[in-house]
Design a protein around this motif. Structure first.
Motif, PDB file in Angstrom:
ATOM      1  N   LEU A 197       0.835  -1.204   0.000  1.00  0.00           N
ATOM      2  CA  LEU A 197       0.000   0.000   0.000  1.00  0.00           C
ATOM      3  C   LEU A 197       0.872   1.258   0.000  1.00  0.00           C
ATOM      4  O   LEU A 197       0.517   2.263  -0.639  1.00  0.00           O
ATOM      5  CB  LEU A 197      -0.924  -0.008   1.219  1.00  0.00           C
ATOM      6  CG  LEU A 197      -1.968  -1.143   1.263  1.00  0.00           C
ATOM      7  CD1 LEU A 197      -2.806  -1.033   2.532  1.00  0.00           C
ATOM      8  CD2 LEU A 197      -2.869  -1.111   0.040  1.00  0.00           C
ATOM      9  N   VAL A 198       1.995   1.239   0.724  1.00  0.00           N
ATOM     10  CA  VAL A 198       2.906   2.390   0.734  1.00  0.00           C
ATOM     11  C   VAL A 198       3.490   2.615  -0.662  1.00  0.00           C
ATOM     12  O   VAL A 198       3.613   3.766  -1.129  1.00  0.00           O
ATOM     13  CB  VAL A 198       4.014   2.184   1.774  1.00  0.00           C
ATOM     14  CG1 VAL A 198       5.103   3.241   1.625  1.00  0.00           C
ATOM     15  CG2 VAL A 198       3.440   2.242   3.193  1.00  0.00           C
ATOM     16  N   LEU A 199       3.828   1.536  -1.350  1.00  0.00           N
ATOM     17  CA  LEU A 199       4.348   1.666  -2.720  1.00  0.00           C
ATOM     18  C   LEU A 199       3.296   2.249  -3.655  1.00  0.00           C
ATOM     19  O   LEU A 199       3.593   3.095  -4.502  1.00  0.00           O
ATOM     20  CB  LEU A 199       4.815   0.299  -3.229  1.00  0.00           C
ATOM     21  CG  LEU A 199       6.074  -0.267  -2.578  1.00  0.00           C
ATOM     22  CD1 LEU A 199       6.314  -1.698  -3.041  1.00  0.00           C
ATOM     23  CD2 LEU A 199       7.285   0.598  -2.922  1.00  0.00           C
ATOM     24  N   ASN A 200       2.056   1.807  -3.502  1.00  0.00           N
ATOM     25  CA  ASN A 200       0.974   2.368  -4.315  1.00  0.00           C
ATOM     26  C   ASN A 200       0.800   3.862  -4.021  1.00  0.00           C
ATOM     27  O   ASN A 200       0.561   4.666  -4.928  1.00  0.00           O
ATOM     28  CB  ASN A 200      -0.337   1.640  -4.044  1.00  0.00           C
ATOM     29  CG  ASN A 200      -0.397   0.287  -4.734  1.00  0.00           C
ATOM     30  OD1 ASN A 200       0.463  -0.038  -5.550  1.00  0.00           O
ATOM     31  ND2 ASN A 200      -1.404  -0.505  -4.400  1.00  0.00           N
ATOM     32  N   ALA A 201       0.895   4.228  -2.728  1.00  0.00           N
ATOM     33  CA  ALA A 201       0.765   5.638  -2.356  1.00  0.00           C
ATOM     34  C   ALA A 201       1.910   6.457  -2.956  1.00  0.00           C
ATOM     35  O   ALA A 201       1.708   7.582  -3.434  1.00  0.00           O
ATOM     36  CB  ALA A 201       0.747   5.771  -0.831  1.00  0.00           C
ATOM     37  N   ARG A 202       3.117   5.883  -2.938  1.00  0.00           N
ATOM     38  CA  ARG A 202       4.265   6.572  -3.553  1.00  0.00           C
ATOM     39  C   ARG A 202       4.014   6.825  -5.038  1.00  0.00           C
ATOM     40  O   ARG A 202       4.257   7.930  -5.547  1.00  0.00           O
ATOM     41  CB  ARG A 202       5.518   5.730  -3.360  1.00  0.00           C
ATOM     42  CG  ARG A 202       6.782   6.309  -3.976  1.00  0.00           C
ATOM     43  CD  ARG A 202       7.840   5.229  -4.172  1.00  0.00           C
ATOM     44  NE  ARG A 202       7.388   4.234  -5.149  1.00  0.00           N
ATOM     45  CZ  ARG A 202       8.054   3.116  -5.434  1.00  0.00           C
ATOM     46  NH1 ARG A 202       9.190   2.850  -4.802  1.00  0.00           N
ATOM     47  NH2 ARG A 202       7.582   2.268  -6.334  1.00  0.00           N
ATOM     48  N   ASP A 203       3.511   5.805  -5.739  1.00  0.00           N
ATOM     49  CA  ASP A 203       3.254   5.957  -7.173  1.00  0.00           C
ATOM     50  C   ASP A 203       2.154   6.982  -7.432  1.00  0.00           C
ATOM     51  O   ASP A 203       2.185   7.692  -8.443  1.00  0.00           O
ATOM     52  CB  ASP A 203       2.866   4.610  -7.773  1.00  0.00           C
ATOM     53  CG  ASP A 203       4.010   3.604  -7.708  1.00  0.00           C
ATOM     54  OD1 ASP A 203       5.167   4.036  -7.546  1.00  0.00           O
ATOM     55  OD2 ASP A 203       3.730   2.385  -7.799  1.00  0.00           O
ATOM     56  N   ALA A 204       1.171   7.058  -6.508  1.00  0.00           N
ATOM     57  CA  ALA A 204       0.077   8.024  -6.693  1.00  0.00           C
ATOM     58  C   ALA A 204       0.590   9.455  -6.521  1.00  0.00           C
ATOM     59  O   ALA A 204       0.122  10.375  -7.202  1.00  0.00           O
ATOM     60  CB  ALA A 204      -1.042   7.734  -5.694  1.00  0.00           C
ATOM     61  N   ILE A 205       1.536   9.676  -5.629  1.00  0.00           N
ATOM     62  CA  ILE A 205       2.091  11.023  -5.427  1.00  0.00           C
ATOM     63  C   ILE A 205       2.985  11.412  -6.603  1.00  0.00           C
ATOM     64  O   ILE A 205       3.026  12.579  -7.022  1.00  0.00           O
ATOM     65  CB  ILE A 205       2.874  11.067  -4.095  1.00  0.00           C
ATOM     66  CG1 ILE A 205       1.915  10.844  -2.913  1.00  0.00           C
ATOM     67  CG2 ILE A 205       3.590  12.406  -3.930  1.00  0.00           C
ATOM     68  CD1 ILE A 205       2.610  10.715  -1.578  1.00  0.00           C
ATOM     69  N   GLY A 206       3.687  10.442  -7.164  1.00  0.00           N
ATOM     70  CA  GLY A 206       4.532  10.723  -8.327  1.00  0.00           C
ATOM     71  C   GLY A 206       5.796  11.477  -7.948  1.00  0.00           C
ATOM     72  O   GLY A 206       6.390  11.279  -6.878  1.00  0.00           O
ATOM     73  N   SER A 207       6.185  12.388  -8.828  1.00  0.00           N
ATOM     74  CA  SER A 207       7.441  13.128  -8.625  1.00  0.00           C
ATOM     75  C   SER A 207       7.287  14.319  -7.697  1.00  0.00           C
ATOM     76  O   SER A 207       8.268  14.965  -7.331  1.00  0.00           O
ATOM     77  CB  SER A 207       7.967  13.614  -9.981  1.00  0.00           C
ATOM     78  OG  SER A 207       6.999  14.447 -10.622  1.00  0.00           O
ATOM     79  N   ALA A 208       6.079  14.642  -7.322  1.00  0.00           N
ATOM     80  CA  ALA A 208       5.850  15.781  -6.424  1.00  0.00           C
ATOM     81  C   ALA A 208       6.180  15.391  -4.984  1.00  0.00           C
ATOM     82  O   ALA A 208       6.296  14.223  -4.637  1.00  0.00           O
ATOM     83  CB  ALA A 208       4.407  16.245  -6.531  1.00  0.00           C
TER      84      ALA A 208
END
Length: 636
Positions: free
Chosen positions: A416-427
């Protein structure tokens, strides 16, 4: 002298001081209690005033003694009195005995059968009435008759009042017992009238549904339960009010508890309904876990054959690619074969994920200290995030330790943390993980991020296998695997959006750790040093002490050490046999716990021979297996 005998002696002494004669017969027409005036008034022998004396024998003795005057058919007279006794009803009467004595007879039934009778000598009262009649010439016969009738009525009234007082006391005691029983019942029992207003409650609503009042008599259905819950129950309540009994199971929104309510129409026909509500959360959690296990088994059966054929096809394709690359190919063809090879390997990884999702798996629950869990998870999660994304870990859990499958839970949260990281992107942004207990029923874990949130399609299909918003970069199995892990223990998972981004909520059954495992001294026997080291590390992490043996001969010698609690041996010890080793130790040290570990299949004769006597743990071992083996007192 025992207290019971002292109390019985005092009771009999008190009864003997009463001037009236008293007798108590049970439902079988046997004498239970009588006092001395009962014996002296009727001249009864000792055998008829002894507990257990038969009522019929007493009546027959009195008939033969002339108590009832001349009786033509004695047997019929006795039988008539016996029939009256079996159909006993409260009564008051006055009669003149054969010796000229006048007595009043007052009888009352007992709650459990039988009756009590009090005999009072009223000869003097009747004599005064007679003298009054003879000497009072100025009084009319009618006045004297009325006086006698009034005196008789007063005596009957006093007897009736005494009976009513006794009945009232019994009813009061019965109501108190009923109230106590209902209030101790682990369920909510209530009654609502035809207007939907509570007329009775056992004051258990607040223990079943938090944040509700206990005393709800006089409140309406909506006032007592709240608008949301009342709207769930009102259609079923209306059916019950119309005479149709029903049972409804629903989830209470605030606590997440599963509640089952039975609606029973009031047979008075006024639209009232009786309600019995019980907390079935644990049952629902176990049922959900069992249903999910059955689904996994079915999915495994459906996919195993396809996965096998698909794996064979990938192997063939990979082999053909290898042969193709050995041939002289035009320019650019090697790039295509390389892409094909990557696609094949990606298909192989996909097969592995499907196998992990559908394969047999048990939740390895063990006591987990929440602070330790967070401390160990934090560095793993932070390592997956770039520097401009912060991680916030918080906990509001009442119980310091819970029964959890820590490794599986960490894997799911990392996903879930990895998915959250991908959702935030480069920001830049933030990922927050928060643990809390919900009404002592659920462990709720929320993972939120400051990304773009879930799309409408993702909210609807995000838990379905192979659904992904990452295009070719995603397998569509990440959230599905987390969902599978949660359902495996009877929990729930929900996707939502909040003010700043996405929110994933996991709810796991809250199971406080009831005991800390006692440290054990364990002898680990295996001829492979690396395996001994791995098992030793798992045991020491669980708080146990470990000694090691690399052969059966060495283990047999170490088994004589004082204080040894357990021996865990591999079945295959090179040329030696672990089953034979444990058999020898069991004969010498029956107090030591014995278990085996092996990578042999269950069909192997050595595996079967060991399993017939001791626990057999399959390799590779997991901490949860060892914990359950060494700590049977800890609730799983």
């Amino acid at each position: 002298m025992p207290r019971e005998r002292i109390t019985d002696s005092f009771t009999r002494a008190g009864l003997n001081l009463i001037k009236q004669a008293l007798s108590i017969y049970d439902a079988d027409l046997k004498l239970a209690v009588c006092n001395r005036p009962f014996q002296t008034m009727f001249g009864l022998p000792r055998s008829l005033v002894t507990p257990g004396a038969d009522f019929g024998d007493t009546i027959r003795f009195l008939v033969e003694a002339g108590e009832y005057g001349a009786v033509t058919d004695r047997d019929a007279f006795v039988q008539e009195r016996l029939d009256q006794a079996r159909a006993f009803v409260p009564h008051y009467m006055e009669r003149v005995r054969a010796n000229g004595q006048t007595i009043s007879v007052e009888g009352s039934p007992l709650p459990d059968g039988g009756w009590v009778t009090v005999y009072t000598d009223i000869t003097s009262v009747k004599r005064q009435e007679s003298l009054l009649r003879m000497r009072s010439e100025e009084l009319s016969d009618q006045l004297l008759d009325h006086s006698e009738e009034l005196a008789l009525t007063n005596r009957r009234l006093e007897a009736s009042i005494a009976q009513l007082q006794e009945a009232q006391a019994e009813l009061t005691e019965m109501a108190a017992r009923t109230r106590l029983v209902t209030e101790m019942t682990p369920a909510h029992i209530a009654h609502v009238d035809g207007d939907g207003v509570y007329t009775y409650t056992n004051r258990r609503l607040s223990s079943l549904l938090p944040e509700r009042p206990s005393d709800i008599v006089g409140l309406s259905f909506v006032q007592a339960l709240g608008t949301e819950v009342a709207s769930l129950l009102e259609p079923t309540l209306a059916k019950a009010a119309a005479g149709e009994a029903a049972v409804l199971e629903f989830t209470e929104p605030i606590s997440g508890r599963r509640v089952r309510t039975a609606f029973t129409p009031d047979d008075r026909g006024d639209g009232g309904v009786y309600l019995l509500s019980t907390d079935v959360t644990a049952e629902a959690q176990a049922r959900a876990a069992l249903e999910h296990t059955h689904k996994r088994e079915m999915a495994a059966q459906l996919t195993s054959g396809l996965a096998h054929d698909f794996a064979n096809l990938l192997t063939i394709i990979l082999g053909l690619q290898t042969q193709l690359e050995r041939l002289p190919l035009p320019q650019g063809a090697h790039e295509l074969t390389a892409a094909t090879r990557l696609a094949v390997r990606r298909g192989g990884r996909l097969l592995d994920k499907i196998a992990n999702m559908t394969g047999a798996r048990d939740a390895s629950l063990a006591p987990v200290v929440i602070e330790d869990f967070i401390a160990s998870f934090a560095p793993l999660a932070r390592a997956t995030l770039p520097d401009d994304i912060t991680l916030r870990l918080t906990a509001e859990v009442t119980h310091p330790a819970l029964m959890l499958d820590a490794g599986t839970l960490q894997d799911g949260l990392l996903n879930l943390v990895l998915n959250a990281r991908d959702a935030i992107g480069s920001a830049s942004g933030e990922v927050a993980v928060h643990l809390r207990d919900v009404t002592d029923t659920w462990l709720e874990i929320t993972v939120t991020d400051s990304g773009c949130g879930f799309s409408a399609e993702a909210l609807d299909q995000g838990l379905n296998p192979f659904f992904t918003t990452k295009g070719n970069e995603g397998s569509g199995l990440g959230l599905t695997m987390v969902y599978d892990l949660v359902k495996l223990v009877g929990g729930t998972m929900r996707l939502a959006n909040n003010d700043i981004g996405a929110c994933v909520t996991l709810r796991l059954p809250l199971k406080p750790a009831k005991a800390e495992p006692r440290p054990r001294l364990v002898l680990v026997v295996d001829d492979v040093a690396e395996i001994r080291a791995a098992v030793r590390d798992m045991l020491t992490d669980l708080g146990h002490r470990v000694i090691e043996a690399g052969s059966a001969e060495e283990a047999a010698a170490l088994a004589d050490l004082p204080g040894l609690d357990w021996i865990l041996s591999d079945i295959n010890l090179g040329e030696e046999d672990g089953v034979a080793l444990l058999s020898d130790i069991a004969g010498r040290h029956p107090q030591i716990g014995l278990a085996l570990m092996t990578s042999l299949p269950p069909a192997d004769p050595r595996h079967s021979a060991g399993a017939a006597r001791w626990p057999v743990l399959p390799k590779p071992l997991a901490p949860g297996m060892l914990h359950r083996l060494l700590s049977p007192e800890v609730a799983a």
